[in-house]
Motif scaffolding. Structure first.
Motif, mmCIF file in Angstrom:
data_model
loop_
_atom_site.group_PDB
_atom_site.id
_atom_site.type_symbol
_atom_site.label_atom_id
_atom_site.label_comp_id
_atom_site.label_asym_id
_atom_site.label_seq_id
_atom_site.Cartn_x
_atom_site.Cartn_y
_atom_site.Cartn_z
ATOM 1 N N SER A 131 3.446 -10.495 12.999
ATOM 2 C CA SER A 131 4.635 -10.285 12.177
ATOM 3 C C SER A 131 4.240 -9.415 10.993
ATOM 4 N N PRO A 132 4.183 -8.103 11.191
ATOM 5 C CA PRO A 132 3.707 -7.233 10.109
ATOM 6 C C PRO A 132 4.679 -7.177 8.944
ATOM 7 N N PRO A 133 4.174 -6.903 7.747
ATOM 8 C CA PRO A 133 5.053 -6.763 6.584
ATOM 9 C C PRO A 133 5.946 -5.528 6.728
ATOM 10 N N THR A 134 7.104 -5.554 6.077
ATOM 11 C CA THR A 134 7.987 -4.380 6.081
ATOM 12 C C THR A 134 7.766 -3.528 4.839
ATOM 13 N N ALA A 135 6.993 -4.057 3.910
ATOM 14 C CA ALA A 135 6.696 -3.328 2.665
ATOM 15 C C ALA A 135 5.298 -3.704 2.210
ATOM 16 N N VAL A 136 4.647 -2.786 1.489
ATOM 17 C CA VAL A 136 3.289 -3.044 1.004
ATOM 18 C C VAL A 136 3.162 -2.576 -0.440
ATOM 19 N N VAL A 137 2.667 -3.471 -1.294
ATOM 20 C CA VAL A 137 2.338 -3.121 -2.687
ATOM 21 C C VAL A 137 0.851 -2.784 -2.721
ATOM 22 N N CYS A 138 0.505 -1.592 -3.195
ATOM 23 C CA CYS A 138 -0.904 -1.184 -3.254
ATOM 24 C C CYS A 138 -1.346 -1.077 -4.711
ATOM 25 N N VAL A 139 -2.622 -1.387 -4.972
ATOM 26 C CA VAL A 139 -3.126 -1.332 -6.355
ATOM 27 C C VAL A 139 -3.438 0.074 -6.829
ATOM 28 N N SER A 140 -3.382 1.057 -5.923
ATOM 29 C CA SER A 140 -3.662 2.427 -6.354
ATOM 30 C C SER A 140 -2.955 3.410 -5.440
ATOM 31 N N ASP A 141 -2.748 4.619 -5.920
ATOM 32 C CA ASP A 141 -2.158 5.676 -5.092
ATOM 33 C C ASP A 141 -3.085 6.037 -3.936
ATOM 34 N N VAL A 142 -4.383 5.973 -4.175
ATOM 35 C CA VAL A 142 -5.351 6.320 -3.136
ATOM 36 C C VAL A 142 -5.212 5.364 -1.948
ATOM 37 N N LEU A 143 -5.141 4.064 -2.234
ATOM 38 C CA LEU A 143 -4.963 3.098 -1.149
ATOM 39 C C LEU A 143 -3.586 3.264 -0.509
ATOM 40 N N ALA A 144 -2.563 3.530 -1.329
ATOM 41 C CA ALA A 144 -1.215 3.741 -0.783
ATOM 42 C C ALA A 144 -1.204 4.931 0.172
ATOM 43 N N ALA A 145 -1.960 5.980 -0.176
ATOM 44 C CA ALA A 145 -2.016 7.156 0.701
ATOM 45 C C ALA A 145 -2.589 6.769 2.060
ATOM 46 N N GLY A 146 -3.613 5.905 2.062
ATOM 47 C CA GLY A 146 -4.200 5.452 3.320
ATOM 48 C C GLY A 146 -3.229 4.612 4.132
ATOM 49 N N VAL A 147 -2.540 3.696 3.466
ATOM 50 C CA VAL A 147 -1.573 2.827 4.157
ATOM 51 C C VAL A 147 -0.438 3.675 4.729
ATOM 52 N N MET A 148 0.039 4.646 3.957
ATOM 53 C CA MET A 148 1.117 5.515 4.441
ATOM 54 C C MET A 148 0.685 6.285 5.681
ATOM 55 N N ARG A 149 -0.572 6.723 5.681
ATOM 56 C CA ARG A 149 -1.050 7.477 6.827
ATOM 57 C C ARG A 149 -1.144 6.579 8.070
ATOM 58 N N ALA A 150 -1.551 5.321 7.858
ATOM 59 C CA ALA A 150 -1.616 4.380 8.991
ATOM 60 C C ALA A 150 -0.218 4.161 9.570
ATOM 61 N N CYS A 151 0.775 4.050 8.678
ATOM 62 C CA CYS A 151 2.158 3.871 9.137
ATOM 63 C C CYS A 151 2.613 5.104 9.920
ATOM 64 N N ALA A 152 2.328 6.293 9.403
ATOM 65 C CA ALA A 152 2.739 7.531 10.069
ATOM 66 C C ALA A 152 2.085 7.620 11.442
ATOM 67 N N ALA A 153 0.790 7.278 11.504
ATOM 68 C CA ALA A 153 0.069 7.360 12.779
ATOM 69 C C ALA A 153 0.656 6.389 13.798
ATOM 70 N N ALA A 154 1.134 5.233 13.326
ATOM 71 C CA ALA A 154 1.681 4.223 14.236
ATOM 72 C C ALA A 154 3.175 4.442 14.472
ATOM 73 N N GLY A 155 3.740 5.434 13.805
ATOM 74 C CA GLY A 155 5.172 5.685 13.964
ATOM 75 C C GLY A 155 6.035 4.584 13.364
ATOM 76 N N VAL A 156 5.503 3.923 12.354
ATOM 77 C CA VAL A 156 6.215 2.804 11.716
ATOM 78 C C VAL A 156 6.672 3.235 10.333
#
Lengths: 331, 331
Positions: free
Chosen positions: A240-265
């Motif tokens: 049951s993956p989260p629908t939103a993610v709070v990240c402590v930095s823009d750098v980590l957010a950039a990584g999470v966003m890329r994972a979402c894009a790669a998974a088409g989510v």
């Protein structure tokens, strides 16, 4: 080194006249002005900060440890350093910058202070129980810190901090307002003063709404895009993956966003720091802006007041970050 | 300030023994070592750079003007400054950083050198006929520059430069190899040494293939994303718009890419600097990486050799940027 007296004598005027010319004050005839400036040039007289520093026994230099290796990309602290520089110069001080691979090692601070290369320090990258707070406080070396050490010493020393807890609280509330309940958190390993405080803000906002995120929604990694990417993958791989993610930095957010894009989510994501990359990302990143110019201004005022023995209105200042809402959190 | 002699006398050992203990060399008994270190602590003896500087009349400080306002985002020069710091420290020097709103104003250089606050300077942000080259060379103040001034003085002074012309030549050739003929250029206003050189590389590659870009393919703006965006719009509004664009910086490339995205047009785009944003963009940006660490290493070696009167193997070094190919240029 020629003194102001030498200049006055050579130009056949009073010391006061030389001073007026140099400070561009008073009504001095153009001829006298010209003559004084010629003598100043010829004798090589310098109204130096060095002369001033011989007078009041200050080096008029402020030390700052730049710990650039701590993260691959930290434009917030780069801007902070520049703001420190500008504000120090406005108070007639220069900044000596030194590198620190381990920014909490006190040896370099001891050496610079003992050799009177600097009058005091501006600290950043503070950690829990920061040994620099203890050493500098005990040694009586003036310092101010951008950040706290989370010990009782915080009540005695001078610091300015950005209220990270209030920042992530606002980001989490913003996501909840947009209909999210399953909100994950990607942060740094426990023990980082700012990281722990940003986690608290997220948890407080969740609990206020009666949400208790499962343990697997809380992922801790180092501050690199690749680690953010892997954290994002771990969140997306959950049943049951989260629908939103709070990240402590823009750098980590950039990584999470890329994972979402790669998974088409598509997931709503917020960062922290409002670095220049936030605006360049696709979609552009909702983030928390740190008022580094204001922080630097207050810190230098505090430090200069200590050095000059002036009264100080407040020793501890918590300033609020600003939530900058962009496309990444409202999709 | 206690001297090494005071320490030796107090500890009842020779000066050589104190020196061996402090340098952690030679075979000194643990007891002697302990005794010497206790005396060092008690007397507050400092092996200070200040003591060294009194000896050789050097301040052991290098000055660097940080002109951060020149562009909104310049992580290459932020990293360059950090590399300067690290290399200076490896040579026993500290770095005094000062801000410069107009980095070519020589007044602050004159003041810092005359007051002996610094022994020499590292310059960046060089411009055509750079007045700092003229002043520092004539005044005999040691300096090295990251960049050139495009005057005959360049043959006499010390500099390291990244070969921008060869960089944009490689980028343009790469686009031509991918089938593009109508290639535009978004650069800075003429007069910037690095900007003009980057334009030359583009033109040379075009001409080598027999292409003569129309005048309206050459757009000059300041280094801001918004200006890059407007430049992109102007190119797209042409009757025969380019299919590819060579940009002098990642910041301008980001603006051009956004203009293309907004217009729903796909164009191949290259940047320059390989800033961290290049990798974060969508698609990620093909760019030219500047070897700033290598540049800083050579520059500090050159400067320290001047200060210490050591021989210098080369005074002018041109280093090659590396074309990093990503998605933006191969679509």
């Amino acid at each position: 080194m020629p003194s102001i007296r030498d200049v006055a004598e050579e130009a056949g005027v009073s010391v006061a006249t030389v001073s007026l010319v140099l400070n561009e004050k008073g009504s001095i005839s153009p001829e006298t002005r010209q003559r004084v400036l010629e003598v100043v040039d010829r004798l090589g007289y310098i109204r130096s900060s060095r002369a001033r520093s011989l007078r009041d026994n200050q080096s008029r230099v402020i030390g700052y440890a730049w710990d650039k290796q701590r993260s691959e990309f930290n434009p917030v602290l780069d801007s902070f350093l520049y703001a420190i520089l500008r504000n120090a110069e406005a108070h007639g001080r220069n900044v000596l910058v030194f590198s620190a691979e381990d920014s909490t090692d006190v040896a370099i601070y001891r050496e610079l202070a003992a050799a009177k290369r600097v009058d005091g320090f501006v600290l950043s990258h503070t950690v829990q129980d920061d040994p620099r707070f203890v050493y500098l406080h005990e040694a009586g070396v003036p310092f101010v810190a951008f950040g706290r050490s989370n010990t009782p010493l915080d009540d005695e020393v001078f610091w300015v901090d950005v209220d990270g807890q209030s920042g992530t609280h606002a980001a989490t509330e913003h996501l909840i307002k947009h209909g999210h309940q399953q909100i994950g958190f990607v942060g740094w390993p426990a023990g980082s003063v700012s990281g722990d405080s940003r986690w608290l803000g997220y948890m407080r906002a969740m609990r206020e709404c009666g949400y208790t995120p499962p343990a697997e929604y809380d992922i801790r990694v180092m501050n690199h895009v690749r680690e953010g990417y892997e954290a994002g993958q771990r969140l997306l791989d959950l049943d049951s993956p989260p629908t939103a993610v709070v990240c402590v930095s823009d750098v980590l957010a950039a990584g999470v966003m890329r994972a979402c894009a790669a998974a088409g989510v598509r997931a709503a994501i917020t960062g922290f720091d409002d670095t220049p990359i936030a605006e360049f990302m696709h979609p552009s990143l909702t983030s928390l802006r740190q008022p580094v110019n204001r922080a630097a201004e207050i810190l230098i005022e505090m430090l200069v007041a200590q050095l000059d023995g002036q009264p100080i209105s407040s020793r501890q200042v918590l300033i609020q970050p600003e939530l900058v809402i962009r496309g990444s959190s409202t999709i």
